[in-house]
Write a protein that holds these residues in place. Structure first.
Motif, PDB file in Angstrom:
ATOM      1  N   LYS A  46      37.482  17.311  49.727  1.00  0.00           N
ATOM      2  CA  LYS A  46      36.647  18.108  50.614  1.00  0.00           C
ATOM      3  C   LYS A  46      35.393  18.580  49.884  1.00  0.00           C
ATOM      4  N   ALA A  47      34.272  18.526  50.553  1.00  0.00           N
ATOM      5  CA  ALA A  47      33.027  18.942  49.916  1.00  0.00           C
ATOM      6  C   ALA A  47      32.743  20.414  50.188  1.00  0.00           C
ATOM      7  N   SER A  48      33.539  21.013  51.059  1.00  0.00           N
ATOM      8  CA  SER A  48      33.260  22.385  51.466  1.00  0.00           C
ATOM      9  C   SER A  48      33.375  23.344  50.288  1.00  0.00           C
ATOM     10  N   GLY A  49      32.658  24.461  50.389  1.00  0.00           N
ATOM     11  CA  GLY A  49      32.709  25.432  49.298  1.00  0.00           C
ATOM     12  C   GLY A  49      33.885  26.370  49.446  1.00  0.00           C
ATOM     13  N   PHE A  50      34.153  27.098  48.370  1.00  0.00           N
ATOM     14  CA  PHE A  50      35.228  28.085  48.380  1.00  0.00           C
ATOM     15  C   PHE A  50      34.619  29.474  48.417  1.00  0.00           C
ATOM     16  N   THR A  51      35.354  30.437  48.997  1.00  0.00           N
ATOM     17  CA  THR A  51      34.843  31.805  49.037  1.00  0.00           C
ATOM     18  C   THR A  51      35.865  32.805  48.505  1.00  0.00           C
ATOM     19  N   CYS A  52      36.920  32.312  47.872  1.00  0.00           N
ATOM     20  CA  CYS A  52      37.935  33.222  47.350  1.00  0.00           C
ATOM     21  C   CYS A  52      37.415  34.005  46.159  1.00  0.00           C
ATOM     22  N   SER A  53      37.870  35.262  46.024  1.00  0.00           N
ATOM     23  CA  SER A  53      37.645  35.963  44.765  1.00  0.00           C
ATOM     24  C   SER A  53      38.973  36.564  44.300  1.00  0.00           C
ATOM     25  N   VAL A  54      39.077  36.719  42.995  1.00  0.00           N
ATOM     26  CA  VAL A  54      40.317  37.210  42.398  1.00  0.00           C
ATOM     27  C   VAL A  54      40.104  38.645  41.972  1.00  0.00           C
ATOM     28  N   SER A  55      41.024  39.540  42.337  1.00  0.00           N
ATOM     29  CA  SER A  55      40.920  40.889  41.792  1.00  0.00           C
ATOM     30  C   SER A  55      42.284  41.327  41.256  1.00  0.00           C
ATOM     31  N   VAL A  56      42.233  41.803  40.042  1.00  0.00           N
ATOM     32  CA  VAL A  56      43.433  42.233  39.337  1.00  0.00           C
ATOM     33  C   VAL A  56      43.311  43.726  39.108  1.00  0.00           C
ATOM     34  N   ALA A  57      44.322  44.492  39.489  1.00  0.00           N
ATOM     35  CA  ALA A  57      44.256  45.939  39.370  1.00  0.00           C
ATOM     36  C   ALA A  57      45.449  46.461  38.579  1.00  0.00           C
TER      37      ALA A  57
END
Lengths: 215, 223
Positions: free
Chosen positions: A2-13
């Motif tokens: 897939k050429a589509s972009g990703f929008t995930c972000s990782v947050s660790v608390a």
């Protein structure tokens, strides 16, 4: 692929990781934005692998949360990550193409197989049984699986260690391309991280700081 | 989801029967166990005929133990289990697919040998078909129950004996009803006797519950 972009972000608390009686990491908090890279540093045994496994949802943290936003809840972490560990998950008796084909079929990306084999430089080894691959070729296999699974967050445990210089160039190119699509790269490293510059998180320093502030 | 399960099961079969696999070993073990029976209990046909059906159940139970050790251990050691956990398929269903794949790959050859083994043990030819049907259901129940032992012992090096020790007590109900069903079959010719229905019930119960239990056990090893 897939050429589509990703929008995930990782947050660790406030993450606390414990192995046996030993606290590896205490009160760790950080965020990784889409397209960003994070290099984990620290001496052997400082918790880099355990942190990566916790980010993948394979290790249960003692306290704190790992969240991948733009994705689903914490217990679905695994579906957003591609994990290259020091174990390459290769069976000795089965041909390389058949084994990669299994993972590609699970991910529904079987069509991308030939292109992926070319990308990691395993085209000529496609029909060899997994057992004859060298350490570097095994890592290239793991990178091919990473590409075929096509997940937004890449967790890499010293990915460059067994690779030759050409392999490291390939790895750097893959990481840059993944980040350009908005993907996230979190990798344990001992020397220069592959590909473009990325932030550094020194686990030894984090642990030291948490020990000094502890009562 | 179903497609993924099919892929995991067929991969299990391919690995068991591919190079470096050991697909025929449990069947060979089963045949060997049957072959030495006359040496141990004497060659008297009447005696062999009397214990034959029950002995087939015993040999089947032991033969299933041969392959159980590696069911999860190999995947745990080489990192495959980590990768499987990261797939969008619940671990319990991965366990189910692997167990069913292993059952097809290993029990299939054993069951192919059963008619010959039954003749060697002087089971009346008329009952061999019914006995085979009972052993098919019984082998599924045994394999699934043994999967719990395989999952619990997966991280123990040379854990084969441990897996067997965990699995054997769990085998007891299947063996009791299985041997009972075989006895009724040989004496009265009734296939779907009460003990056999209980074997079927055990197989179905294992099909529903074992994936959950074995999945939970594997989770602990992955951590």
């Amino acid at each position: 692929m897939k050429a589509s972009g990703f929008t995930c972000s990782v947050s660790v608390a406030d993450l606390t990781l414990v192995r046996g009686w030993r606290t590896l990491v205490a009160g760790l908090t950080f965020d990784v934005a889409p397209g960003a890279g994070l290099a984990l540093r620290g001496p052997n045994g400082s918790g880099k692998t355990t942190l990566l496994r916790a980010l993948a949802g394979l290790h249960e943290p003692r306290a704190g949360t790992v969240r991948i936003s733009g994705g689903r809840a914490a217990d679905d972490l695994g579906q957003h990550v591609g994990f290259v560990s020091h174990l390459d998950a290769i069976k000795p008796g089965q041909p390389v193409a058949a084994q990669l084909g299994f993972w590609a079929a699970l991910a529904g990306s079987a069509a991308a197989m030939p292109e992926t084999l070319d990308l990691v430089g395993l085209r000529r080894q496609a029909d060899l049984p997994g057992g004859v691959l060298s350490a570097g070729q095994r890592r290239r296999f793991a990178l091919a699986r990473l590409l075929l699974l096509d997940r937004p967050v890449w967790l890499l445990d010293e990915p460059a260690a067994p690779l030759d210089s050409a392999g490291r160039d390939i790895l750097g190119g893959l990481l840059d391309r993944h980040r350009a699509r908005g993907g996230i790269v979190i990798t344990a490293v001992h020397d220069r991280p592959p590909g473009g510059a990325m932030d550094t998180l020194d686990l030894a320093a984090v642990t030291q700081a948490s020990r000094e502030t502890a009562p | 989801m179903i497609g993924a399960l099919g892929k995991i099961a067929s991969r299990e079969i391919a690995l068991t029967w591919g190079a470096g696999g050991s697909g025929f070993l449990p069947a060979a073990f089963f045949f060997g166990a049957v072959m030495i029976a006359p040496f141990a209990v004497g060659p008297d046909p009447r005696l062999l005929g009397a214990i034959g059906p029950g002995y087939l159940w015993l040999a089947l139970a032991l033969a299933t133990l041969v392959s159980l050790e590696r069911l999860f251990q190999a995947d745990l050691e080489d990192g495959t289990l980590d990768q499987l956990v990261l797939q969008p398929v619940p671990l319990s269903l991965v366990v189910l697919a692997k167990a069913l794949g292993q059952w097809l790959a290993v029990a299939g050859p054993i069951l192919l040998v059963v008619p010959v083994a039954a003749v060697m043990l002087k089971v009346a030819p008329a009952h061999i078909g019914g006995l085979l049907a009972q052993l098919v259901a019984g082998s599924l129940a045994l394999f699934l129950v043994g999967t719990i032992g395989a999952a619990l012992g997966a991280s123990v090096r040379r854990g084969g004996l441990l897996v067997a020790l965990i699995a054997l007590p769990l085998y007891a109900p299947v063996l009791i009803f299985g041997a009972g069903a075989a006895e009724v079959l040989v004496k009265t010719g009734e296939l779907f006797s009460q003990p056999f229905l209980l074997v079927l019930a055990l197989a179905l119960g294992a099909l529903a519950l074992v994936p959950l239990a074995a999945g939970a056990a594997l989770r602990l090893h992955v951590d």
